[in-house]
Enzyme design. Structure first.
Site: not given
Length: 545
Positions: A296, A330
């Protein structure tokens, strides 16, 4: 494998405590912050269950007061990394053979300890180490990590019990065995979420794998608290090996070169992940098995507003989505597309609210934001702000102040641009900077297409509209622009068990942490067919004349 069935209860999300003034949890966290401020622990490596002190020390400092050392961490070199590889390999067979209920019990104990007696310690360590407010730390370091463990245990049970072949025909018995990988998993964790730091090594371990955990150098105090939690809960030595290092690229090269390397579980930058993937490919002939690669990475997360959007809700989502935890998520909102008819009202609301946001030490509960994590992050944010001030297409309309004299403080900053391809509309900043592009109301379809193609990422995004057709159109046209898509909500704050998290494109492999999809990556299934009355004559009936 255990023959137990329906062992674990259906998990529920851990309630988030509010830390209101005068509450017991507020008094407890104040006391713990004061206690920790008088302590400078030495953080060891943990290899094979043993604490190792190399004497090669790195200071861990407060981001909001970078002159203050809060811990000193021992760092691994080549010899210690090799020792950790051996420890992970040596315990692998015994750990894999342990009944899954026994493995689960260890992590469930850790979750109960974290939700109870270790809660305040973990919260305070994260507040200090990563400059998080108590609210952000409570969500991350406690509730989300507890949720990861509890839900992963249930998902593991469902995988073991549910992924079986249909009923066999008479004379045969078919089974599907969920084996762990043949080797260890390399867990590379980020600074910004203590929960992710705990999840990346624990989720493969839960499925019977062993792991080498490389924590981020700027979150070593909170990550050490997680490692101690696992050890105190009874995790056998060598299952998770805790390896702080000074030279991360050198560690990665050494780990990936091992024939026993079987998987990468990564959260971090897109550039680093791509580099590691190439390293793995270059070493593929050395590996006993094709490694699993789960990552990720970055995001350039968006909010698109339709002319029918609720301006008050939109303003709140932009502020919370862009500025909570200094935009160091993020999933943080960092670009917004706003119709011209809504912009004057929205701009005034945003500028007015941003002016009220306090930035400072998270121990002061009046502060909405702390500091960015280190000097490099501070310089990166300041660079974007300075270039916006010098730009002919972009201007700073709120915030923009940067002060690194005591802590790495960046004010919540709002930019307005007339160039939809301006750098802060395309590039991940990882700081409290939101850029708004104002579009003509009748260009909604074109703006959705613009949003889809502007950034290489595909992590999170949201649409604000009360018009149902506008929502449906955005949902369809932005299908691949976000792995987590929100309607009339900010694009941050995914909850384990509710919104499994992950994105594709340049944002990662989209293996959805907090779901069975992630755990399935850490098993290697084996099909077993047993024949109860095998034939003894090779001739088939059709061979007879």
């Amino acid at each position: 494998m255990s023959n137990a069935i329906s062992t674990f209860p259906t998990p529920v999300n851990e309630p988030v405590r509010q830390y209101l003034a005068g509450s017991p949890e507020r008094r407890a966290i104040d006391l713990e912050l004061k206690r920790q401020s008088g302590d400078i622990p030495e953080i060891p490596l943990v290899i094979g269950g043993k604490e190792i002190r190399t004497g090669r020390l790195q200071d861990v400092v407060l981001p909001h007061d970078h002159r203050r050392v809060i811990a000193r961490a021992h760092l691994a070199g080549e010899a210690e990394i090799e020792m950790a590889i051996r420890a992970a390999v040596e315990v692998q067979e015994a750990w894999a053979a342990m009944p899954y209920t026994s493995r689960a019990a260890i992590f469930m104990k850790a979750a109960e300890m974290l939700a109870g007696s270790r809660r305040v310690l973990m919260n305070a360590a994260t507040m200090r180490n990563q400059s998080k407010t108590a609210h952000q730390s409570e969500i991350d370091a406690v509730c989300e990590l507890v949720d990861f463990i509890r839900f992963n245990v249930k998902y593991m049970e469902e995988i073991y019990q549910g992924y079986q072949p249909p009923v066999s025909p008479t004379g045969f018995w078919n089974q599907l065995e969920c084996r762990p990988l043949e080797g260890f998993v390399y867990a590379v964790t980020p600074f910004n979420f203590t929960s992710i730091a705990g999840n990346l090594p624990h989720s493969p371990a839960l499925m019977g794998n062993t792991a080498l955990w490389k924590p981020a150098p700027t979150s070593l105090l909170s990550n050490w608290c997680v490692m101690r939690l696992f050890m105190e809960a009874g995790l056998p030595g060598g299952v998770i090996n805790f390896i702080p290092v000074a030279d991360a690229p050198a560690m990665s090269r050494q780990v990936i070169a091992s024939e026993h390397f079987a998987g990468l579980h990564f959260t971090g930058s897109t550039a680093v992940f791509r580099h590691l993937w190439k390293e793995i490919a270059a070493q593929i002939d050395r590996h006993r098995t094709y490694p699993r690669i789960v990552g990720e990475t970055g995001g350039k997360d968006f909010i698109v507003a339709h002319a029918s959007a609720d301006v008050a809700a939109l303003a709140c989502a932009i502020i919370r989505g862009a500025f909570e935890y200094q935009g160091q998520k993020c999933s943080a909102a960092s670009r917004a597309y706003v119709p011209r008819s809504l912009w004057p009202d929205l701009r005034d609301r945003l500028c007015g609210e941003i002016a009220t946001i306090r930035v400072g030490d998270p121990a002061d509960f009046r502060n909405f934001m702390g500091a960015v994590i280190h000097e490099a992050a501070f310089d990166r944010c300041r660079g974007y702000i300075e270039r916006a001030r010098a730009s002919t297409s972009t201007r700073v309309i709120a915030g923009g102040g940067c002060d690194g004299s005591t802590g790495w403080f960046v004010e919540p900053t709002l930019l307005e641009t007339t160039d939809p391809q301006y750098e802060s509309m395309r590039e991940e900043i990882f700081g409290p900077i939101m850029t708004v592009f104002v579009y003509d109301d009748d260009a909604y379809d074109e703006t959705l297409a613009l949003c889809d193609r502007t950034s290489p990422y595909g992590l999170t995004g949201s649409i604000f509209a009360s018009d149902g057709l506008a929502v449906l159109k955005a949902q369809n046209l932005l299908r691949n622009a976000a792995g987590n898509f929100y309607i009339n909500d900010k694009p941050t704050g995914a909850v384990v068990g509710q919104q499994p998290f992950g994105g594709s494109r340049a944002s990662g492999t989209n293996d959805k942490a907090g779901s069975p999809l992630n755990l399935l990556r850490w098993i290697s299934p084996r099909t077993i067919k047993e024949s109860f009355d095998p034939p003894v004559d090779y001739r088939y009936p059709w061979l007879e004349t």
